[in-house]
Design a protein around this motif. Sequence first.
Motif, PDB file in Angstrom:
ATOM      1  N   ILE A   2       0.857  -1.193   0.000  1.00  0.00           N
ATOM      2  CA  ILE A   2       0.000   0.000   0.000  1.00  0.00           C
ATOM      3  C   ILE A   2       0.889   1.238   0.000  1.00  0.00           C
ATOM      4  O   ILE A   2       1.822   1.345   0.790  1.00  0.00           O
ATOM      5  CB  ILE A   2      -0.930   0.013   1.237  1.00  0.00           C
ATOM      6  CG1 ILE A   2      -1.887  -1.165   1.173  1.00  0.00           C
ATOM      7  CG2 ILE A   2      -1.695   1.319   1.301  1.00  0.00           C
ATOM      8  CD1 ILE A   2      -2.766  -1.301   2.390  1.00  0.00           C
ATOM      9  N   ARG A   3       0.559   2.160  -0.869  1.00  0.00           N
ATOM     10  CA  ARG A   3       1.309   3.419  -0.939  1.00  0.00           C
ATOM     11  C   ARG A   3       0.429   4.536  -0.383  1.00  0.00           C
ATOM     12  O   ARG A   3      -0.634   4.827  -0.928  1.00  0.00           O
ATOM     13  CB  ARG A   3       1.699   3.723  -2.379  1.00  0.00           C
ATOM     14  CG  ARG A   3       2.580   4.946  -2.473  1.00  0.00           C
ATOM     15  CD  ARG A   3       3.155   5.089  -3.879  1.00  0.00           C
ATOM     16  NE  ARG A   3       4.067   6.209  -3.908  1.00  0.00           N
ATOM     17  CZ  ARG A   3       3.694   7.452  -4.173  1.00  0.00           C
ATOM     18  NH1 ARG A   3       2.445   7.718  -4.450  1.00  0.00           N
ATOM     19  NH2 ARG A   3       4.580   8.423  -4.176  1.00  0.00           N
ATOM     20  N   TYR A   4       0.888   5.136   0.704  1.00  0.00           N
ATOM     21  CA  TYR A   4       0.153   6.234   1.321  1.00  0.00           C
ATOM     22  C   TYR A   4       0.637   7.567   0.760  1.00  0.00           C
ATOM     23  O   TYR A   4       1.758   7.692   0.278  1.00  0.00           O
ATOM     24  CB  TYR A   4       0.333   6.215   2.843  1.00  0.00           C
ATOM     25  CG  TYR A   4      -0.264   4.995   3.482  1.00  0.00           C
ATOM     26  CD1 TYR A   4      -1.637   4.886   3.649  1.00  0.00           C
ATOM     27  CD2 TYR A   4       0.541   3.941   3.916  1.00  0.00           C
ATOM     28  CE1 TYR A   4      -2.204   3.763   4.221  1.00  0.00           C
ATOM     29  CE2 TYR A   4      -0.015   2.809   4.488  1.00  0.00           C
ATOM     30  CZ  TYR A   4      -1.384   2.728   4.648  1.00  0.00           C
ATOM     31  OH  TYR A   4      -1.940   1.610   5.212  1.00  0.00           O
ATOM     32  N   THR A   5      -0.220   8.559   0.868  1.00  0.00           N
ATOM     33  CA  THR A   5       0.088   9.915   0.433  1.00  0.00           C
ATOM     34  C   THR A   5       0.362  10.752   1.670  1.00  0.00           C
ATOM     35  O   THR A   5      -0.309  10.585   2.693  1.00  0.00           O
ATOM     36  CB  THR A   5      -1.122  10.509  -0.331  1.00  0.00           C
ATOM     37  OG1 THR A   5      -1.454   9.635  -1.399  1.00  0.00           O
ATOM     38  CG2 THR A   5      -0.831  11.883  -0.866  1.00  0.00           C
ATOM     39  N   SER A   6       1.302  11.664   1.580  1.00  0.00           N
ATOM     40  CA  SER A   6       1.547  12.547   2.727  1.00  0.00           C
ATOM     41  C   SER A   6       0.397  13.547   2.833  1.00  0.00           C
ATOM     42  O   SER A   6      -0.279  13.853   1.835  1.00  0.00           O
ATOM     43  CB  SER A   6       2.876  13.282   2.579  1.00  0.00           C
ATOM     44  OG  SER A   6       2.780  14.269   1.570  1.00  0.00           O
ATOM     45  N   SER A   7       0.184  14.072   4.021  1.00  0.00           N
ATOM     46  CA  SER A   7      -0.901  15.044   4.247  1.00  0.00           C
ATOM     47  C   SER A   7      -0.775  16.247   3.326  1.00  0.00           C
ATOM     48  O   SER A   7      -1.765  16.740   2.794  1.00  0.00           O
ATOM     49  CB  SER A   7      -0.895  15.526   5.692  1.00  0.00           C
ATOM     50  OG  SER A   7      -1.106  14.461   6.565  1.00  0.00           O
ATOM     51  N   GLY A   8       0.438  16.731   3.132  1.00  0.00           N
ATOM     52  CA  GLY A   8       0.659  17.908   2.304  1.00  0.00           C
ATOM     53  C   GLY A   8       0.413  17.657   0.823  1.00  0.00           C
ATOM     54  O   GLY A   8       0.049  18.565   0.084  1.00  0.00           O
ATOM     55  N   GLU A   9       0.618  16.428   0.374  1.00  0.00           N
ATOM     56  CA  GLU A   9       0.437  16.095  -1.044  1.00  0.00           C
ATOM     57  C   GLU A   9      -0.987  15.671  -1.384  1.00  0.00           C
ATOM     58  O   GLU A   9      -1.358  15.641  -2.552  1.00  0.00           O
ATOM     59  CB  GLU A   9       1.393  14.960  -1.441  1.00  0.00           C
ATOM     60  CG  GLU A   9       2.842  15.339  -1.431  1.00  0.00           C
ATOM     61  CD  GLU A   9       3.738  14.153  -1.747  1.00  0.00           C
ATOM     62  OE1 GLU A   9       3.230  13.050  -2.031  1.00  0.00           O
ATOM     63  OE2 GLU A   9       4.961  14.343  -1.691  1.00  0.00           O
ATOM     64  N   TRP A  10      -1.796  15.315  -0.381  1.00  0.00           N
ATOM     65  CA  TRP A  10      -3.143  14.809  -0.645  1.00  0.00           C
ATOM     66  C   TRP A  10      -4.004  15.899  -1.270  1.00  0.00           C
ATOM     67  O   TRP A  10      -3.997  17.050  -0.854  1.00  0.00           O
ATOM     68  CB  TRP A  10      -3.798  14.315   0.639  1.00  0.00           C
ATOM     69  CG  TRP A  10      -5.139  13.713   0.388  1.00  0.00           C
ATOM     70  CD1 TRP A  10      -5.410  12.419   0.074  1.00  0.00           C
ATOM     71  CD2 TRP A  10      -6.406  14.390   0.404  1.00  0.00           C
ATOM     72  NE1 TRP A  10      -6.766  12.247  -0.109  1.00  0.00           N
ATOM     73  CE2 TRP A  10      -7.398  13.435   0.077  1.00  0.00           C
ATOM     74  CE3 TRP A  10      -6.796  15.695   0.637  1.00  0.00           C
ATOM     75  CZ2 TRP A  10      -8.751  13.747   0.007  1.00  0.00           C
ATOM     76  CZ3 TRP A  10      -8.144  16.019   0.562  1.00  0.00           C
ATOM     77  CH2 TRP A  10      -9.100  15.044   0.252  1.00  0.00           C
ATOM     78  N   LYS A  11      -4.762  15.510  -2.266  1.00  0.00           N
ATOM     79  CA  LYS A  11      -5.710  16.415  -2.916  1.00  0.00           C
ATOM     80  C   LYS A  11      -7.032  15.683  -3.115  1.00  0.00           C
ATOM     81  O   LYS A  11      -7.041  14.475  -3.323  1.00  0.00           O
ATOM     82  CB  LYS A  11      -5.165  16.859  -4.274  1.00  0.00           C
ATOM     83  CG  LYS A  11      -3.892  17.676  -4.176  1.00  0.00           C
ATOM     84  CD  LYS A  11      -3.701  18.542  -5.380  1.00  0.00           C
ATOM     85  CE  LYS A  11      -2.460  19.386  -5.355  1.00  0.00           C
ATOM     86  NZ  LYS A  11      -1.787  19.643  -4.159  1.00  0.00           N
ATOM     87  N   PRO A  12      -8.150  16.408  -3.068  1.00  0.00           N
ATOM     88  CA  PRO A  12      -9.449  15.772  -3.333  1.00  0.00           C
ATOM     89  C   PRO A  12      -9.453  15.143  -4.723  1.00  0.00           C
ATOM     90  O   PRO A  12      -8.861  15.681  -5.662  1.00  0.00           O
ATOM     91  CB  PRO A  12     -10.440  16.928  -3.255  1.00  0.00           C
ATOM     92  CG  PRO A  12      -9.755  17.974  -2.438  1.00  0.00           C
ATOM     93  CD  PRO A  12      -8.296  17.821  -2.739  1.00  0.00           C
ATOM     94  N   VAL A  13     -10.107  14.016  -4.851  1.00  0.00           N
ATOM     95  CA  VAL A  13     -10.153  13.322  -6.143  1.00  0.00           C
ATOM     96  C   VAL A  13     -11.072  14.036  -7.121  1.00  0.00           C
ATOM     97  O   VAL A  13     -11.846  14.919  -6.742  1.00  0.00           O
ATOM     98  CB  VAL A  13     -10.609  11.850  -5.980  1.00  0.00           C
ATOM     99  CG1 VAL A  13      -9.617  11.080  -5.156  1.00  0.00           C
ATOM    100  CG2 VAL A  13     -11.988  11.770  -5.409  1.00  0.00           C
ATOM    101  N   ASP A  14     -11.003  13.629  -8.364  1.00  0.00           N
ATOM    102  CA  ASP A  14     -11.814  14.181  -9.444  1.00  0.00           C
ATOM    103  C   ASP A  14     -11.620  15.685  -9.611  1.00  0.00           C
ATOM    104  O   ASP A  14     -12.507  16.387 -10.056  1.00  0.00           O
ATOM    105  CB  ASP A  14     -13.304  13.868  -9.248  1.00  0.00           C
ATOM    106  CG  ASP A  14     -13.583  12.371  -9.275  1.00  0.00           C
ATOM    107  OD1 ASP A  14     -12.788  11.636  -9.896  1.00  0.00           O
ATOM    108  OD2 ASP A  14     -14.581  11.954  -8.691  1.00  0.00           O
TER     109      ASP A  14
END
Length: 160
Positions: A2-14
């Motif tokens: 599983i590859r997690y995203t950092s909080s700073g890199e996360w963006k809402p989908v679509d």
Amino acid sequence: MIRYTSSGEWKPVDQMSFDPTTLNIIKAEVNTMVSAGSGAGKTELLAQKASYLLQTNKVGYPRQILALSYKVDAAKNLSRRVTDRCGDTFSRRFVSKTYDAFAKNILDQFGNLLPDDLRPRYDYAIATDSDVTAAYAGGRISKDNAKKEEFLLKNISSTV
């Protein structure tokens, strides 16, 4: 893996965009109460928040999210949206049920721990609306009082 995203890199989908306040609610790592009228986007906000928590691995032990709704359609809609937003791998850790289904699940799992006189039969069934109305009628409780009792029970269960 599983590859997690950092909080700073996360963006809402679509490529959805949210105002800064809504984005802060989505990214908040504390319990948050959201109240708004119908059609205001509460379900989408909750789906995005669940996606954020799952994709950034911010979900606390036991690493699952439980969402409770009053209506079956609302529970299914939220579950579908979370799956659509973060995929099967992460959404397996998201459970969306109605309050009634959750209560039944607990009773099915732990009912044998109840005293004999309180334990339901193994083949018990959930009462229908007409069963409840008949029970109130048998106890000579008026329909108005039955509605008040139903309202109180719903409010009590939502605060527990």
